[in-house]
Design a protein around this motif. Sequence first.
Motif, short mmCIF file in Angstrom:
data_model
loop_
_atom_site.label_atom_id
_atom_site.label_comp_id
_atom_site.label_asym_id
_atom_site.label_seq_id
_atom_site.Cartn_x
_atom_site.Cartn_y
_atom_site.Cartn_z
N GLY A 184 0.81 -1.21 0.00
CA GLY A 184 0.00 0.00 0.00
C GLY A 184 0.84 1.26 0.00
O GLY A 184 0.57 2.21 -0.75
N ILE A 185 1.89 1.28 0.82
CA ILE A 185 2.77 2.46 0.88
C ILE A 185 3.57 2.60 -0.41
O ILE A 185 3.79 3.72 -0.91
CB ILE A 185 3.71 2.37 2.09
N PHE A 225 -12.08 0.48 2.12
CA PHE A 225 -11.05 1.52 2.03
C PHE A 225 -10.24 1.40 0.73
O PHE A 225 -9.65 2.37 0.28
CB PHE A 225 -10.11 1.43 3.24
N GLY A 226 -10.24 0.20 0.15
CA GLY A 226 -9.49 -0.01 -1.08
C GLY A 226 -10.06 0.74 -2.27
O GLY A 226 -9.40 0.85 -3.31
N VAL A 227 -11.26 1.28 -2.12
CA VAL A 227 -11.87 2.06 -3.20
C VAL A 227 -10.95 3.21 -3.63
O VAL A 227 -10.91 3.59 -4.81
CB VAL A 227 -13.24 2.61 -2.75
N LEU A 408 -2.56 14.09 12.59
CA LEU A 408 -1.27 14.37 11.96
C LEU A 408 -1.33 14.27 10.44
O LEU A 408 -0.66 15.03 9.73
CB LEU A 408 -0.20 13.42 12.52
N TYR A 409 -2.11 13.33 9.94
CA TYR A 409 -2.15 13.09 8.50
C TYR A 409 -3.29 13.84 7.79
O TYR A 409 -3.32 13.88 6.56
CB TYR A 409 -2.28 11.59 8.21
N PRO A 429 -6.33 7.23 3.99
CA PRO A 429 -7.22 6.06 3.95
C PRO A 429 -6.50 4.75 4.24
O PRO A 429 -7.08 3.86 4.88
CB PRO A 429 -7.75 6.09 2.50
N LEU A 430 -5.25 4.63 3.79
CA LEU A 430 -4.48 3.42 4.07
C LEU A 430 -4.25 3.27 5.58
O LEU A 430 -4.40 2.18 6.15
CB LEU A 430 -3.15 3.46 3.33
#
Length: 502
Positions: A184-185, A225-227, A408-409, A429-430
């Motif tokens: 994902g990253i 969340f993968g959307v 923070l994000y 989202p990840l």
Amino acid sequence: MWNHRYLPMLLGKMSPAAFAAIMVFLITVIALFTPPYIGMADNGDYFRILYSNGLYFNDPNYTNHYLGYFVKNYGVYQFYNENGATLFSSQSMFIKASLLINLLFHDSQLYDIRFQAGMYLVLYVAAIYLLVEALTWKMSKKRGYLIALLSIFILGDTGYTAYFNSFYSESIVLIMTIFMVAAGILLYRKRYNDYWMLALFVVSAIFLTMSKQQNAPVGMIIAIFGVFFIYIRKTKSYRIITASLLIAVLGVGVGSYVLIPQGFVNINKYHAMTRGVIMGSVDPEKTLESFDIDKQFAVLGETLYYDPYSATAVDSELMQEKFYNKYSVASILGYYFLHPEQAGKMLNLAAQDGFSIRPHALGNYEASTGKAFGSQTIFFSSYSLLKDWLAPKTFGFVVLWALIIMGLYMPSFVKAIRLRQPRNVLRLPLILMMIVIGLSGIFVSIVGAGDADLAKHEFLFTLVFDLVSLLTICDLIAKRLWIQEVEDITDNKAMQGGVHHA
């Protein structure tokens, strides 16, 4: 002879990711493959996965080792195996693969669990490499090595790797979660080929979801969340492929829940009531009546399904009709919703075990070492011991941690949306996906099985806590919490490669 002056030269040619992978490999080899061998004792659950995969307990004193001693050798069925699968798990694939390696290189009648550990270690080292590569991409070598050392300290901990010498599915959970986060990253930072990283993400998500019944909600969470992955490229083919893969992950999550055997459903339901709802109730009889259950069943409060002596046969038709059929996950959720104080007590109880990487009750040594029953190793265990000792044991801390991470994000997420940069949108989202997955581990444990074996049931949460915290610390060190990292050209067909930039 080795000259320490060569060390800076060697490190200068080695990426932080390679350094972390090599060090975790060496540490784990020492822990698991050199005497005294480290593993994890059986808590009585091994039978669920062992027999159906062609293995059996060949030590006549095996039951005397429950909880206290690690056992590394098992018998291999030679002829007909009448035992069918008691549960559906991706773990079986890995056990059968390690058994094949054992048959080829060791013995046809005796299975050494270290063949499984070796296979897991190879996968784990690859996962560590990709994770550290993702964390240190475009980071200076100095900071990159700092991140590598931190990753080694956390993920090389024997509290994690001791699971490889066991038949617990936590090994699959550990490896596949790290693969999934790394992929994902790497997708977010546009490192490597998008399609390959997407494939790694989905395959890891499927293996993770299928690793144990408790993880059935994981597939559903990932699919939701993968959307966000769909929009990082504009090409129609990519979006169709990504959407199809996410639907497959969702299907695996639903299927994993549907395929839970009724026997295990009853075990979990028993504990959800006796070790959860009525255990924390001030009036157990009244609580049972709210579920339309006879108040006489209150005598089962705080008991376990496996207790040798019980007020009634826990697998009887009477229990099925008058007890198990009277409530469900939904009704227990509703009960806790209407009784927030009791829910809060259960959540705080869960938080007490939510930061323990390995259960305190399981020994790590073989009986032949002469170590005391239940003894646990301290070799390269500083992180797991410190975490267990220092972490606040309240659910309030978990909520505060999650809110701080999201805060923070959030600025970079909002900025990416405003600038219409889908790839830069992906990071929050990840992270949220991982936090929700971790929290689901806590909620599913409580609603599904009360406080029974909480430390092991909450393994996914403690792993997610470490990975999300590690990612946040890395972004703080690299000063990239609030920047837009990627030149977001969503239809760029040229995949990014390259090396670390100083």
